[in-house]
Design a protein around this motif. Structure first.
Motif, mmCIF file in Angstrom:
data_model
loop_
_atom_site.group_PDB
_atom_site.id
_atom_site.type_symbol
_atom_site.label_atom_id
_atom_site.label_comp_id
_atom_site.label_asym_id
_atom_site.label_seq_id
_atom_site.Cartn_x
_atom_site.Cartn_y
_atom_site.Cartn_z
ATOM 1 N N GLY A 151 0.862 -1.184 0.000
ATOM 2 C CA GLY A 151 0.000 0.000 0.000
ATOM 3 C C GLY A 151 0.892 1.225 0.000
ATOM 4 N N LEU A 152 0.685 2.100 -0.970
ATOM 5 C CA LEU A 152 1.538 3.296 -1.085
ATOM 6 C C LEU A 152 0.664 4.538 -0.984
ATOM 7 C CD1 LEU A 152 4.458 4.358 -1.999
ATOM 8 C CD2 LEU A 152 3.450 4.533 -4.254
ATOM 9 N N ASP A 153 1.114 5.511 -0.199
ATOM 10 C CA ASP A 153 0.348 6.762 -0.107
ATOM 11 C C ASP A 153 1.288 7.925 0.175
ATOM 12 O OD1 ASP A 153 -2.927 7.191 0.276
ATOM 13 O OD2 ASP A 153 -1.674 8.846 0.987
ATOM 14 N N VAL A 154 0.915 9.098 -0.337
ATOM 15 C CA VAL A 154 1.741 10.291 -0.165
ATOM 16 C C VAL A 154 1.534 10.907 1.229
ATOM 17 C CG1 VAL A 154 0.122 12.075 -0.998
ATOM 18 C CG2 VAL A 154 2.554 12.241 -1.593
ATOM 19 N N ALA A 155 0.448 10.504 1.904
ATOM 20 C CA ALA A 155 0.139 11.079 3.221
ATOM 21 C C ALA A 155 0.646 10.140 4.313
ATOM 22 C CB ALA A 155 -1.364 11.308 3.359
ATOM 23 N N ASP A 156 1.664 10.584 5.060
ATOM 24 C CA ASP A 156 2.265 9.702 6.071
ATOM 25 C C ASP A 156 1.285 9.369 7.191
ATOM 26 O OD1 ASP A 156 2.863 12.560 6.285
ATOM 27 O OD2 ASP A 156 3.838 12.077 8.186
ATOM 28 N N GLU A 157 0.325 10.265 7.447
ATOM 29 C CA GLU A 157 -0.647 9.982 8.514
ATOM 30 C C GLU A 157 -1.617 8.864 8.076
ATOM 31 O OE1 GLU A 157 -0.441 10.855 11.528
ATOM 32 O OE2 GLU A 157 -2.394 10.130 12.194
ATOM 33 N N MET A 158 -1.927 8.817 6.780
ATOM 34 C CA MET A 158 -2.740 7.698 6.263
ATOM 35 C C MET A 158 -1.957 6.393 6.451
ATOM 36 S SD MET A 158 -5.738 8.484 4.831
ATOM 37 C CE MET A 158 -6.635 9.862 4.115
ATOM 38 N N ILE A 159 -0.673 6.433 6.105
ATOM 39 C CA ILE A 159 0.168 5.231 6.207
ATOM 40 C C ILE A 159 0.256 4.756 7.655
ATOM 41 C CG2 ILE A 159 2.599 4.461 6.017
ATOM 42 C CD1 ILE A 159 1.141 4.458 3.327
ATOM 43 N N ARG A 160 0.411 5.712 8.571
ATOM 44 C CA ARG A 160 0.526 5.344 9.992
ATOM 45 C C ARG A 160 -0.748 4.626 10.449
ATOM 46 N NH1 ARG A 160 -0.524 6.544 14.812
ATOM 47 N NH2 ARG A 160 -1.968 8.249 14.330
ATOM 48 N N ARG A 161 -1.900 5.181 10.069
ATOM 49 C CA ARG A 161 -3.177 4.570 10.473
ATOM 50 C C ARG A 161 -3.386 3.212 9.803
ATOM 51 N NH1 ARG A 161 -7.287 8.664 12.318
ATOM 52 N NH2 ARG A 161 -5.913 10.246 13.146
ATOM 53 N N ALA A 162 -2.986 3.126 8.523
ATOM 54 C CA ALA A 162 -3.140 1.851 7.800
ATOM 55 C C ALA A 162 -2.305 0.766 8.478
ATOM 56 C CB ALA A 162 -2.718 2.039 6.345
ATOM 57 N N ARG A 163 -1.104 1.136 8.918
ATOM 58 C CA ARG A 163 -0.222 0.142 9.592
ATOM 59 C C ARG A 163 -0.858 -0.344 10.885
ATOM 60 N NH1 ARG A 163 5.382 3.371 8.522
ATOM 61 N NH2 ARG A 163 5.759 2.559 6.430
ATOM 62 N N VAL A 164 -1.392 0.574 11.673
ATOM 63 C CA VAL A 164 -2.007 0.189 12.956
ATOM 64 C C VAL A 164 -3.169 -0.770 12.694
ATOM 65 C CG1 VAL A 164 -3.334 1.062 14.924
ATOM 66 C CG2 VAL A 164 -1.292 2.302 14.145
ATOM 67 N N ALA A 165 -3.997 -0.450 11.686
ATOM 68 C CA ALA A 165 -5.195 -1.267 11.430
ATOM 69 C C ALA A 165 -4.862 -2.607 10.784
ATOM 70 C CB ALA A 165 -6.152 -0.483 10.529
ATOM 71 N N SER A 166 -3.639 -2.768 10.304
ATOM 72 C CA SER A 166 -3.298 -3.990 9.547
ATOM 73 C C SER A 166 -2.253 -4.836 10.260
ATOM 74 C CB SER A 166 -2.771 -3.609 8.158
ATOM 75 O OG SER A 166 -3.619 -2.705 7.520
ATOM 76 N N LYS A 167 -2.084 -4.630 11.588
ATOM 77 C CA LYS A 167 -0.944 -5.308 12.225
ATOM 78 C C LYS A 167 -1.087 -6.825 12.258
ATOM 79 C CE LYS A 167 -2.117 -3.814 16.965
ATOM 80 N NZ LYS A 167 -3.523 -3.615 16.636
ATOM 81 N N ASP A 168 -2.296 -7.338 12.040
ATOM 82 C CA ASP A 168 -2.447 -8.804 12.015
ATOM 83 C C ASP A 168 -2.130 -9.408 10.648
ATOM 84 O OD1 ASP A 168 -3.216 -8.718 14.625
ATOM 85 O OD2 ASP A 168 -5.356 -8.575 14.160
ATOM 86 N N PHE A 169 -1.803 -8.572 9.678
ATOM 87 C CA PHE A 169 -1.526 -9.082 8.321
ATOM 88 C C PHE A 169 -0.025 -9.227 8.105
ATOM 89 C CE2 PHE A 169 -5.773 -7.637 7.940
ATOM 90 C CZ PHE A 169 -6.333 -8.298 6.866
ATOM 91 N N GLU A 170 0.372 -10.426 7.708
ATOM 92 C CA GLU A 170 1.812 -10.645 7.467
ATOM 93 C C GLU A 170 2.186 -10.324 6.037
ATOM 94 O OE1 GLU A 170 3.037 -14.524 8.675
ATOM 95 O OE2 GLU A 170 2.106 -14.281 10.646
ATOM 96 N N ASN A 171 1.195 -10.164 5.166
ATOM 97 C CA ASN A 171 1.537 -9.998 3.740
ATOM 98 C C ASN A 171 1.208 -8.607 3.222
ATOM 99 O OD1 ASN A 171 -1.236 -10.510 3.895
ATOM 100 N ND2 ASN A 171 -1.308 -11.462 1.880
ATOM 101 N N ILE A 172 1.217 -7.612 4.140
ATOM 102 C CA ILE A 172 1.021 -6.220 3.697
ATOM 103 C C ILE A 172 2.228 -5.397 4.127
ATOM 104 C CG2 ILE A 172 -0.318 -4.108 3.961
ATOM 105 C CD1 ILE A 172 -2.782 -5.676 4.473
ATOM 106 N N LEU A 173 2.681 -4.548 3.215
ATOM 107 C CA LEU A 173 3.717 -3.577 3.563
ATOM 108 C C LEU A 173 3.204 -2.208 3.129
ATOM 109 C CD1 LEU A 173 6.711 -3.233 4.502
ATOM 110 C CD2 LEU A 173 7.303 -3.269 2.081
ATOM 111 N N TYR A 174 3.166 -1.261 4.055
ATOM 112 C CA TYR A 174 2.751 0.105 3.700
ATOM 113 C C TYR A 174 3.986 0.979 3.521
ATOM 114 C CZ TYR A 174 -2.015 -1.150 4.867
ATOM 115 O OH TYR A 174 -3.248 -1.742 4.881
#
Ligand SMILES: C[S@@+](CC[C@H](N)C(=O)[O-])C[C@H]1O[C@@H](n2cnc3c(N)ncnc32)[C@H](O)[C@@H]1O
Length: 249
Positions: free
Chosen positions: A81-104
């Motif tokens: 997952g790629l985004d120009v907004a670091d705050e979006m990325i931070r939130r996406a990481r928190v919500a996806s911590k149970d996923f082993e196959n996602i990198l933001y």
């Protein structure tokens, strides 16, 4: 010393960090889920595939993709997952911590921080019309996509849906408003093959007490959904070189 003016990407970062702080990253799921699910069905995802979610916001669609490509007979699929907004990325990481196959990854579509010929599929939901230089973003996509990789760009703001034009003036960052035919031409000019445009109506009901600030009336909102989003689909040819005329940034 004169103050340095923000670049177009820095302006997008500031604006979408504000959206993230106001919780829009999460609420956009409600607005985009119907058209995104229909698009994901067309992506025909297989376990083991490598997928890019470009302009991923808070990552709800990234997680849908990750479930579909996760471990299977063909291996362990991965979603970036790629985004120009670091705050979006931070939130996406928190919500996806149970996923082993996602990198933001925090970065811009204008300069995708990834290697060549990698992604089997790319999804981008409601993001492409913000990119300051769409041609450069297409050249970058061509570079990072695998030979015969498939591109799915879904946008709600385009010339042929007149109701979508109501919210252009309400946005605080510049956007592109092109027609479907112009987009098809643009993708072909960037050496993509099998370029196809399709309308994806949103058939979720709009309740009579729904509050909208983006549309002039509920009837306009309903008409906007009936016309639907524009889905642009294309393939990278079966080659590993950069697109003709590609510039190294
Ligand atoms: C309307 S939101 C959609 C987010 C998400 N795809 C969704 O549907 O919830 C647009 C997203 O595109 C991102 N974006 C805008 N310009 C970008 C760029 N140049 N590179 C990468 N992401 C960008 C924004 O930060 C924002 O998260």
């Amino acid at each position: 010393m004169p103050e340095k003016l923000p670049t177009p990407d820095e302006k997008l970062q500031l604006e979408f960090n504000r959206w993230a702080e106001q919780g829009h990253g999460e609420t956009m799921e409600r607005h985009h889920l119907n058209i995104t699910e229909k698009t994901i069905r067309l992506m025909d995802l297989r376990p083991g595939e490598r997928v890019l979610d470009l302009g991923c916001g808070a990552g709800w669609a990234t997680r849908l993709l990750a479930r579909l490509v996760a471990e299977g007979p063909e291996g362990f699929g991965q979603v970036v997952g790629l985004d120009v907004a670091d705050e979006m990325i931070r939130r996406a990481r928190v919500a996806s911590k149970d996923f082993e196959n996602i990198l933001y990854v925090w970065g811009s579509a204008q300069q995708i921080p990834w290697e060549e010929n990698f992604f089997d599929k790319v999804l981008s939901v409601e993001s492409f019309y913000y990119y300051p230089d769409q041609e450069r973003a297409l050249a970058e996509l061509f570079r990072v996509m695998a030979p015969r990789g498939r591109l799915f760009i879904l946008i709600n703001l385009y010339q042929d849906n007149p109701y979508s034009l109501q919210w252009v003036d309400k946005l605080k960052v510049p956007v592109h408003v092109r027609s479907s035919a112009e987009y098809v031409e643009l993708f072909k000019r960037h050496a993509f093959e099998n370029v196809e445009a399709r309308l994806i109506p949103d058939d979720t009901p709009t309740p009579d007490d729904y509050q909208t600030q983006s549309f002039n009336s509920l009837e306009d909102l309903r008409a906007f959904k009936r016309v639907g989003a524009l889905l642009l689909m294309a393939s990278k040819p079966d080659l590993r070189n950069p697109a003709p005329g590609y510039t190294i940034y």
